[in-house]
Design an enzyme around this catalytic site. Structure first.
Site, PDB file in Angstrom:
ATOM      1  N   ASP A  94       2.878  -6.986  15.804  1.00 51.84           N
ATOM      2  CA  ASP A  94       1.738  -6.094  15.576  1.00 51.84           C
ATOM      3  C   ASP A  94       1.510  -5.157  16.762  1.00 51.84           C
ATOM      4  O   ASP A  94       0.449  -4.541  16.877  1.00 51.84           O
ATOM      5  CB  ASP A  94       0.464  -6.917  15.336  1.00 51.84           C
ATOM      6  CG  ASP A  94       0.450  -7.602  13.979  1.00 51.84           C
ATOM      7  OD1 ASP A  94       1.260  -7.211  13.112  1.00 51.84           O
ATOM      8  OD2 ASP A  94      -0.364  -8.517  13.785  1.00 51.84           O
ATOM      9  N   ASP A 149       4.448 -18.963  20.435  1.00 51.99           N
ATOM     10  CA  ASP A 149       3.748 -17.812  20.994  1.00 51.99           C
ATOM     11  C   ASP A 149       4.624 -17.127  22.036  1.00 51.99           C
ATOM     12  O   ASP A 149       5.616 -17.685  22.512  1.00 51.99           O
ATOM     13  CB  ASP A 149       2.425 -18.250  21.616  1.00 51.99           C
ATOM     14  CG  ASP A 149       1.329 -18.462  20.574  1.00 51.99           C
ATOM     15  OD1 ASP A 149       1.544 -18.091  19.405  1.00 51.99           O
ATOM     16  OD2 ASP A 149       0.261 -18.996  20.933  1.00 51.99           O
ATOM     17  N   ASP A 151       4.415 -16.501  25.148  1.00 48.78           N
ATOM     18  CA  ASP A 151       4.581 -17.019  26.504  1.00 48.78           C
ATOM     19  C   ASP A 151       5.303 -18.368  26.544  1.00 48.78           C
ATOM     20  O   ASP A 151       5.294 -19.036  27.580  1.00 48.78           O
ATOM     21  CB  ASP A 151       3.214 -17.149  27.182  1.00 48.78           C
ATOM     22  CG  ASP A 151       2.210 -17.930  26.347  1.00 48.78           C
ATOM     23  OD1 ASP A 151       2.301 -17.857  25.120  1.00 48.78           O
ATOM     24  OD2 ASP A 151       1.311 -18.580  26.928  1.00 48.78           O
ATOM     25  N   ASP A 242      -5.182 -22.210  14.027  1.00 50.53           N
ATOM     26  CA  ASP A 242      -4.345 -23.409  14.142  1.00 50.53           C
ATOM     27  C   ASP A 242      -5.165 -24.684  13.927  1.00 50.53           C
ATOM     28  O   ASP A 242      -4.748 -25.589  13.201  1.00 50.53           O
ATOM     29  CB  ASP A 242      -3.647 -23.443  15.505  1.00 50.53           C
ATOM     30  CG  ASP A 242      -4.579 -23.096  16.663  1.00 50.53           C
ATOM     31  OD1 ASP A 242      -5.789 -22.932  16.446  1.00 50.53           O
ATOM     32  OD2 ASP A 242      -4.075 -22.971  17.800  1.00 50.53           O
TER      33      ASP A 242
END
Length: 495
Positions: A94, A149, A151, A242
């Site tokens: 995005d 994710d 990171d 989540d």
């Protein structure tokens, strides 16, 4: 009139301390349960139980403006050990900055090398991360869906060590433990490793081994696709999608597995503003999820003990709100009880304080003792300074969670640092635009927190001084660290 108001605020103060004491007792319960469950071993399936028909796996990488870590993540996902004809990587991008170019470049490289990488761009951020994940699921080929994710760096054997557990048809999710690439970067990352490390090593382990509900942490986990779909897929009416899906899936009958020995390296927030922003979202989202899930939970046929523990889990972030309330009502409480003696303080105040703050410190102390290598004890003692200093700014988001559904998903900045690495040159672009507001609030709260000390000084109530000093020390600590972090970010600006 004034006396009545002071009395009401005093009652509120002790109710808040009582709530914190209950939170502390829950930490001690987890610690006691951990003592017993950590002695048991979990038998892992010996091999993948799909000899003839190896399942298709989809790897989802939700990305939004991650110029510093996008390439690293894509490379790690592309090198996971799994048959190439049975895996696809979805980049849910995005981004609106130069991350798009990085994503296109790495995807093209891996596609040329036989790895199926698909870039999914929606042209908007509707539903934020939850919307991106739901869109990806609708187009996925995989029977199992892993999420990482930006990171995180999944180890090459992640799928080989998780997929075998799906031989049990009731298992809907495998959650791995987070590791930390930059734990030694600063005082802040060390404290975070203490807080998050205990969340996995104690909380997750206890809940899993005792058959209690625990949550997917948004990353470093792999879902059975049927579990996502049967629970209603991803929703964006909370900012912790989540946690929301985790509870809906477990209420639908799916069982979760936590692997404490499977560690996926990740990056901790490196600035105080980034850490605050992360905690604000987690606090707001957990309260939103509690509002949504608790009615369904208590209508279910689950044992009452499971319902109580799940309630404690979902409402844990009320601790920020209770801490802020206790802080803001401290001065009126001291005014109202100005004539109490040391005996009353030992009888009421000290047990409440030890039941809350003392129990939490004991919980963290035992966690540091079980680590190899052991974490220095002084980082445990720094936790109250940080949490008390941040509590008012995070409490505001707890209130938002009580009143509003959904909201903007603010990403936590990641810079791709390891160990004691310095931040990259463009880190200044991620300076917190609201840090002046938080700095001002810290100054005002520091001044306000001095009032009880002056009053105790006038009344020669020396025994209360160490407790009262904790509050101005906390707000000054947060103020100085906020200032230090913003100055450091701005030094990264290129000439």
């Amino acid at each position: 009139m004034l006396l009545s108001l002071l009395k009401v605020l005093t009652v509120i103060h002790f109710l808040a301390l009582g709530g914190l004491m209950l939170y502390g007792f829950h930490r001690l319960w987890l610690l006691i349960r951990w003592y017993f469950v950590q002695r048991r071993t979990l038998v892992m399936p010996l091999s993948i139980p799909f000899e003839e028909d190896i399942p298709y796996v989809t790897i989802q990488l939700p990305i939004y403006n991650e110029r510093f870590v996008a390439a690293r993540l894509i490379d790690a996902a592309a090198t996971l050990h799994w048959p190439r004809d049975r895996i696809e990587v979805q980049i849910l991008d995005d981004s609106v900055d130069d991350t798009q170019w990085i994503v296109d470049n790495r995807a093209a490289y891996w596609n040329e090398n036989g790895i199926s990488i698909k870039i999914l761009r929606r042209g908007n951020r509707d539903g934020f991360k939850a919307g991106a994940l739901a869109h990806g699921v609708s187009l996925a080929f995989g029977e199992f869906i892993a999420v990482f994710d930006a990171d995180f760096i999944p180890p090459p054997d992640f799928l080989l060590r998780t997929v075998p557990y799906f031989s049990d048809p009731d298992v809907g999710l495998i959650q791995a433990r987070w590791g930390f690439l930059n734990v030694d970067n600063s005082w802040l990352t060390r404290i975070q490793s203490l807080l998050l490390g205990s969340h996995f090593a104690i909380e997750h382990l206890v809940r899993f081994r005792r058959g209690l509900f625990f949550n997917f942490n948004g990353t470093a986990g792999i879902w059975r696709r049927k579990a996502i779909e049967s629970a209603g897929s991803w929703h964006s009416d909370t900012v912790t999608e989540d946690l929301d899906l985790s509870y809906r899936a477990q209420l639908a009958g799916w069982r979760f597995v936590y692997l404490d020995d499977l560690i996926v390296p990740s990056e901790l927030p490196t600035t105080l503003s980034a850490f605050r922003q992360q905690q604000q979202r987690w606090a707001k989202g957990s309260i939103q999820t509690a509002k949504k899930i608790l009615p369904c939970l208590f209508r279910s046929s689950l044992p009452f003990s499971m319902k109580i523990e799940a309630t404690a889990h979902l409402l844990g972030n009320l601790g920020w709100f209770l801490g802020a309330v206790a802080t803001l009502t401290l001065y009126p409480t001291v005014l109202y009880r100005v004539k109490i003696g040391p005996y009353q303080w030992f009888q009421i105040d000290l047990p409440l304080f030890l039941g809350g703050c003392g129990a939490i410190l004991l919980y963290l102390f035992f966690y540091t003792r079980m680590q190899r290598p052991r974490l220095p004890l002084h980082w445990v003692l720094a936790v109250p300074l940080l949490t008390i200093g941040l509590a008012p700014s995070i409490a505001f988001f707890v209130i938002q969670g009580m009143l509003k559904r959904g909201g903007v998903f603010h990403r936590t900045p990641k810079f791709g640092v390891k160990g004691k690495d310095s931040l990259p040159s463009l880190a200044f672009l991620y300076c917190d635009g609201e840090f002046l507001i938080y700095m001002s609030v810290s100054i005002l709260l520091f001044i306000y927190s001095l009032l009880p000390i002056f009053l105790a000084w006038q009344r020669n109530t020396w025994i209360a001084m160490p407790f009262l000093m904790l509050f101005p020390l906390s707000f000054s600590f947060v103020f100085l660290k906020e200032l230090e972090g913003q100055k450091y970010l701005r030094t990264q600006e290129e000439p």
